[in-house]
Design a protein around this motif. Structure first.
Motif, mmCIF file in Angstrom:
data_model
loop_
_atom_site.group_PDB
_atom_site.id
_atom_site.type_symbol
_atom_site.label_atom_id
_atom_site.label_comp_id
_atom_site.label_asym_id
_atom_site.label_seq_id
_atom_site.Cartn_x
_atom_site.Cartn_y
_atom_site.Cartn_z
ATOM 1 N N ALA A 108 -14.728 0.192 8.683
ATOM 2 C CA ALA A 108 -14.150 -0.764 7.751
ATOM 3 C C ALA A 108 -15.145 -1.892 7.554
ATOM 4 O O ALA A 108 -15.704 -2.411 8.503
ATOM 5 N N ALA A 109 -15.379 -2.248 6.312
ATOM 6 C CA ALA A 109 -16.332 -3.313 6.025
ATOM 7 C C ALA A 109 -15.608 -4.439 5.317
ATOM 8 O O ALA A 109 -14.846 -4.217 4.390
ATOM 9 N N VAL A 159 -15.891 -2.987 -2.700
ATOM 10 C CA VAL A 159 -15.199 -1.988 -1.884
ATOM 11 C C VAL A 159 -13.872 -1.605 -2.537
ATOM 12 O O VAL A 159 -13.081 -2.453 -2.909
ATOM 13 N N GLY A 160 -13.672 -0.299 -2.683
ATOM 14 C CA GLY A 160 -12.443 0.223 -3.245
ATOM 15 C C GLY A 160 -12.319 0.133 -4.755
ATOM 16 O O GLY A 160 -11.355 0.625 -5.323
ATOM 17 N N GLU A 161 -13.316 -0.478 -5.427
ATOM 18 C CA GLU A 161 -13.219 -0.640 -6.874
ATOM 19 C C GLU A 161 -14.413 -0.072 -7.640
ATOM 20 O O GLU A 161 -14.237 0.531 -8.682
ATOM 21 N N HIS A 162 -15.639 -0.299 -7.137
ATOM 22 C CA HIS A 162 -16.834 0.123 -7.875
ATOM 23 C C HIS A 162 -17.928 0.514 -6.889
ATOM 24 O O HIS A 162 -18.333 -0.296 -6.064
ATOM 25 N N TRP A 163 -18.398 1.758 -6.993
ATOM 26 C CA TRP A 163 -19.458 2.263 -6.120
ATOM 27 C C TRP A 163 -20.171 3.400 -6.829
ATOM 28 O O TRP A 163 -19.726 3.906 -7.829
ATOM 29 N N TRP A 164 -21.347 3.768 -6.303
ATOM 30 C CA TRP A 164 -22.034 4.946 -6.814
ATOM 31 C C TRP A 164 -22.756 5.668 -5.702
ATOM 32 O O TRP A 164 -23.052 5.106 -4.660
ATOM 33 N N ARG A 175 -27.379 9.876 -10.367
ATOM 34 C CA ARG A 175 -26.490 8.772 -9.994
ATOM 35 C C ARG A 175 -25.088 9.081 -10.504
ATOM 36 O O ARG A 175 -24.891 9.328 -11.699
ATOM 37 N N LEU A 176 -24.128 9.065 -9.573
ATOM 38 C CA LEU A 176 -22.729 9.305 -9.904
ATOM 39 C C LEU A 176 -21.971 8.017 -9.649
ATOM 40 O O LEU A 176 -21.891 7.552 -8.516
ATOM 41 N N GLU A 177 -21.417 7.431 -10.704
ATOM 42 C CA GLU A 177 -20.767 6.128 -10.597
ATOM 43 C C GLU A 177 -19.252 6.296 -10.598
ATOM 44 O O GLU A 177 -18.694 7.054 -11.386
ATOM 45 N N PHE A 178 -18.593 5.557 -9.684
ATOM 46 C CA PHE A 178 -17.145 5.630 -9.527
ATOM 47 C C PHE A 178 -16.533 4.255 -9.753
ATOM 48 O O PHE A 178 -17.075 3.251 -9.324
ATOM 49 N N ARG A 179 -15.355 4.258 -10.398
ATOM 50 C CA ARG A 179 -14.562 3.037 -10.558
ATOM 51 C C ARG A 179 -13.108 3.397 -10.282
ATOM 52 O O ARG A 179 -12.628 4.429 -10.733
ATOM 53 N N SER A 180 -12.439 2.514 -9.542
ATOM 54 C CA SER A 180 -11.034 2.712 -9.218
ATOM 55 C C SER A 180 -10.232 1.527 -9.718
ATOM 56 O O SER A 180 -10.695 0.396 -9.688
ATOM 57 N N ASP A 181 -8.993 1.802 -10.139
ATOM 58 C CA ASP A 181 -8.123 0.720 -10.585
ATOM 59 C C ASP A 181 -7.292 0.149 -9.437
ATOM 60 O O ASP A 181 -6.469 -0.728 -9.629
ATOM 61 N N GLY A 237 -4.995 4.303 -7.281
ATOM 62 C CA GLY A 237 -5.192 5.733 -7.079
ATOM 63 C C GLY A 237 -5.951 6.434 -8.181
ATOM 64 O O GLY A 237 -6.354 7.576 -8.026
ATOM 65 N N SER A 238 -6.176 5.772 -9.300
ATOM 66 C CA SER A 238 -6.918 6.374 -10.396
ATOM 67 C C SER A 238 -8.412 6.082 -10.217
ATOM 68 O O SER A 238 -8.817 4.930 -10.111
ATOM 69 N N VAL A 239 -9.228 7.147 -10.170
ATOM 70 C CA VAL A 239 -10.676 7.009 -10.005
ATOM 71 C C VAL A 239 -11.362 7.709 -11.178
ATOM 72 O O VAL A 239 -11.033 8.845 -11.507
ATOM 73 N N ILE A 240 -12.316 7.017 -11.783
ATOM 74 C CA ILE A 240 -13.104 7.572 -12.884
ATOM 75 C C ILE A 240 -14.526 7.800 -12.383
ATOM 76 O O ILE A 240 -15.142 6.912 -11.795
#
Length: 103
Positions: free
Chosen positions: A2-3, A44-49, A56-62, A65-68
């Motif tokens: 946990a960070a 953390v928990g919202e935007h990472w790649w 490069r694979l970029e992820f965003r979460s709302d 539970g929804s991740v794009i």
């Protein structure tokens, strides 16, 4: 792992920007070989790649539970996070394992 990232405050309550957290991991694409990769966490928990070689694979979460997943310019899709029995975290064929900062 946990960070917790705490931003120091300036005199008028303005937070300093924190540099992104970078974590070395192992990644697997579409059940291929595990390979070294880097997880960069902007928030953390919202935007990472994930940086896997030149990809490069970029992820965003709302946060609900929804991740794009954005794989290439203009190519985005909704993905579901799933933990595997091998203790890997996967999103529709993109898997990571290692010391993941989860919150």
């Amino acid at each position: 792992m946990a960070a917790l990232v705490v931003a120091p405050l300036l005199p008028h309550g303005t937070a300093l920007a924190q540099p992104p957290l970078q974590v070395p991991l192992e990644c697997q694409l579409q059940h291929g070989q595990w390979q070294p990769c880097t997880l960069t966490v902007v928030q953390v928990g919202e935007h990472w790649w994930l940086q896997i070689g030149r990809r490069r694979l970029e992820f965003r979460s709302d946060g609900r539970g929804s991740v794009i997943l954005k794989d290439a310019p203009g190519a985005s899709k909704s993905v579901q996070p799933v933990w595997t029995a091998q203790r890997a975290l996967c999103w529709d064929g993109v898997c990571t394992k290692g010391d993941l900062p989860l919150d």
